[in-house]
Enzyme design. Sequence first.
Site: not given
Ligand code: NI
Length: 175
Positions: A146-147, A51, A150
């Site tokens: 969630h991470e 990110q 990613h």
């Molecule tokens: Ni996210």
Amino acid sequence: MALREIVFLPEPILRRKAKPVTKFDKDLQTLIDDMIETMREAPGVGLAAPQVNIPQQLAVIEYAEGDDEEENEDAPPKPKKLFVIINPEITRASEEKVMGVEGCLSIPGLIGEVERHEAIQVKALNRHGNPVKFKLDGWMARIFQHEIDHLNGVLFTDRATQVWKPSEDDQTELD
Ligand code: NI
């Protein structure tokens, strides 16, 4: 420390599998500190290296355990816990799954309902390269899933049963 720029969809790095971290050098420490600062500034409860445009298996998470439990509003706020996870792996996952509403700093203006394992165990390396293990449940388990997604190029919108634009009443924490 410095803030890093958060990238948004359709930035291709968000769709790539990140590479394992192999060097626990000064640059990595700087990146970790920058990511913590960037997460707090956003603000978000988690941030994965892709990110901030870094294709490495690294994420930071900061959340107060038990925040999702209903409780007396007069109770003092629970202390936040900070996690740095490197090359993480989910080693156990509960059969029980739960629905929850998620958002993502890389997908502004969209939230969605996502089914996640209620509890998981994760093994990872800490910022110094030492092995660590975590047992997580509830919202903390959700943030970790969630991470870790990613780091595999997976976004919550891939798993969501429905997505929508948040109204002012929706208070979803982003990661
Ligand atoms: Ni996210």
